[in-house]
Design a protein around this motif. Structure first.
Motif, PDB file in Angstrom:
ATOM      1  N   ARG A   1       0.768  -1.178   0.076  1.00  0.00           N
ATOM      2  CA  ARG A   1      -0.010   0.062   0.123  1.00  0.00           C
ATOM      3  C   ARG A   1       0.922   1.247   0.050  1.00  0.00           C
ATOM      4  N   PRO A   2       1.999   1.249   0.739  1.00  0.00           N
ATOM      5  CA  PRO A   2       2.647   2.641   0.763  1.00  0.00           C
ATOM      6  C   PRO A   2       2.997   3.156  -0.463  1.00  0.00           C
ATOM      7  N   PRO A   3       3.471   2.567  -1.579  1.00  0.00           N
ATOM      8  CA  PRO A   3       3.544   3.179  -3.032  1.00  0.00           C
ATOM      9  C   PRO A   3       2.407   3.874  -3.668  1.00  0.00           C
ATOM     10  N   LEU A   4       1.305   3.569  -3.092  1.00  0.00           N
ATOM     11  CA  LEU A   4       0.214   3.815  -3.872  1.00  0.00           C
ATOM     12  C   LEU A   4      -0.120   5.370  -3.815  1.00  0.00           C
ATOM     13  N   SER A   5       0.542   6.111  -2.834  1.00  0.00           N
ATOM     14  CA  SER A   5       0.272   7.652  -2.498  1.00  0.00           C
ATOM     15  C   SER A   5       1.641   7.988  -3.058  1.00  0.00           C
ATOM     16  N   LYS A   6       2.753   7.209  -3.168  1.00  0.00           N
ATOM     17  CA  LYS A   6       3.967   7.859  -3.756  1.00  0.00           C
ATOM     18  C   LYS A   6       4.504   7.588  -5.228  1.00  0.00           C
TER      19      LYS A   6
END
Length: 409
Positions: free
Chosen positions: A45-50
């Motif tokens: 999930r973290p890369p979804l906003s980055k």
């Protein structure tokens, strides 16, 4: 535990996937069943906003493991399955569709779920929460024609999204209810640093205000705040935090700010374990709950060892998370709800500094690092040692942190 036992893992997020992988690494030969309500192959999930949002990473780059990984390790991946009941006597779980699955040991790794707001006009097209891949896909597609966006909430996810949208050429306004966002986590000075960082990068930040209404025909065109501001926008991101996902309940399952587990990941029900964001676990003087990628991975790995060999590996992890914003890397180690003093090392003006949060005995409880990756290892070690330290040594750049840390040994 028998090699033929079935271990079932509920939740195929970061903790669940790493748990399944580590069970095989630790030599478990029995069945491993990994269950998730999402229909997508497990993703990060973290890369979804980055990186994924800005196009630096493609769809395959956010997968936790290649789809062949599960078959190669004989992990039975069951997607689109919603669990509604746990029966610890019969050792079964029941799905929403009425199917029963048997298990010998069970891990709950359901992660966290979004906090939501009820705001007039929130039915309009272009208003999003970001949690699942489906959300990210909808946001990315919508953003192709957006000039102005509003982000509600200046926490780390909102801040990362602001950085990503600015990179895409979108004008961004953040609306934050508090005067100093994340002050309870990082303190006033670092909070002010983040406010200035956003503003230096062209993001407008409205503090001590909140959005009370969205206007538009079928699509959002404007956000109105309690302070009477009218913000033009074609997209809105709501980022107001998460809570532990504790939808699976049982009268004997103890819960408070997460499924309560001991240092071995055991819940209050024999043979039921829990790991990751959905747990409350013992740390130093009392139980804590954190929602960090690094914790989910390490907790899952430790708990699986205890599932195979009961109470063999206590969890002694130092909490850690990171955030990438506007080309900077921020790292936070430890866990401090309160502190007696804060010691600065380095320069905020140079965007390279470390802040230490000390208790009344001069013991480091937490540290915030900005663009000083070399400090990470000694900081982690000092927090783990939990010994009094001379604040002047911490503040003195002429003394290496490695030397300061070794003096505690």
């Amino acid at each position: 535990m028998s090699d033929s036992d079935t271990i079932m893992i509920l939740g195929a997020g970061i903790a669940g996937v790493h748990a399944a992988e580590n069970l095989r690494k630790e030599g478990h030969q029995g069945s491993i069943v990994l269950v998730d309500r999402d229909n997508q192959v497990p993703y990060d999930r973290p890369p979804l906003s980055k990186q994924w949002m800005t196009g630096e990473t493609d769809d395959s780059g956010v997968l936790l493991r290649h789809p062949d990984f599960y078959e190669d390790r004989d992990i039975d991946l069951k997607l689109g399955e919603e669990i509604t009941n746990i029966n610890p006597v019969r050792k079964t779980i029941t799905t929403k569709d009425g199917f029963d699955y048997e298990w010998d040991k069970l891990m709950i790794a359901t992660g966290s779920k979004l906090r939501t707001l009820s705001i007039e006009g929130d039915y309009l097209k272009g208003i999003f929460y970001l949690r699942r891949m489906a959300d990210a896909l909808a946001i990315k597609q919508h953003m192709q024609h957006v000039k102005e966006a509003v982000i509600i909430g200046a926490g780390f996810i909102g801040a990362e999204m602001a950085s990503s949208l600015k990179q895409l050429g979108i004008e961004v306004t953040i609306v934050e209810r508090s005067a100093y966002p994340m002050e309870n986590i990082v303190g006033r000075q670092v909070s002010e640093y983040f406010l200035n960082l956003h503003r230096r990068n062209g993001v407008e930040v409205m503090t001590e205000d909140s959005v009370v209404q969205f206007n538009g025909d079928s699509e959002v065109q404007e956000a109105m705040t309690a302070g009477g501001r009218r913000i033009p926008c074609q997209a809105v991101m709501l980022s107001v935090g998460v809570t532990p996902n504790m939808e699976l309940t049982h009268p004997q399952l103890e819960m408070e700010n997460g499924y309560i587990v001991n240092e071995f990941g055991e819940t209050s029900i024999p043979d039921i374990y829990a790991a990751g964001d959905c747990t409350s676990w013992p740390y130093h003087s009392g139980p804590i709950h954190v929602e960090h990628w690094d914790h989910a991975v390490n907790h899952a790995k430790t708990v699986t060892k205890n599932m195979i060999s009961p109470q063999s590996s206590p969890y002694t992890y130092t909490p850690y998370f990171w955030s990438d914003q506007y080309g900077s890397r921020f790292q936070y180690f430890g866990h401090a709800k309160t502190w007696s003093q804060i010691i600065q090392r380095g320069s905020m003006e140079a965007n390279a500094f470390t802040y230490f949060y000390l208790d009344d005995q001069n013991i480091i409880q937490a540290a915030f690092i900005s663009n000083q990756a070399k400090n990470a290892l000694p900081v982690r070690r000092m927090i783990k040692q939990q010994r009094p330290i001379d604040p002047e040594d911490l503040a003195d750049d002429s003394i290496s942190l490695k030397k300061v840390q070794r003096s505690l040994a």
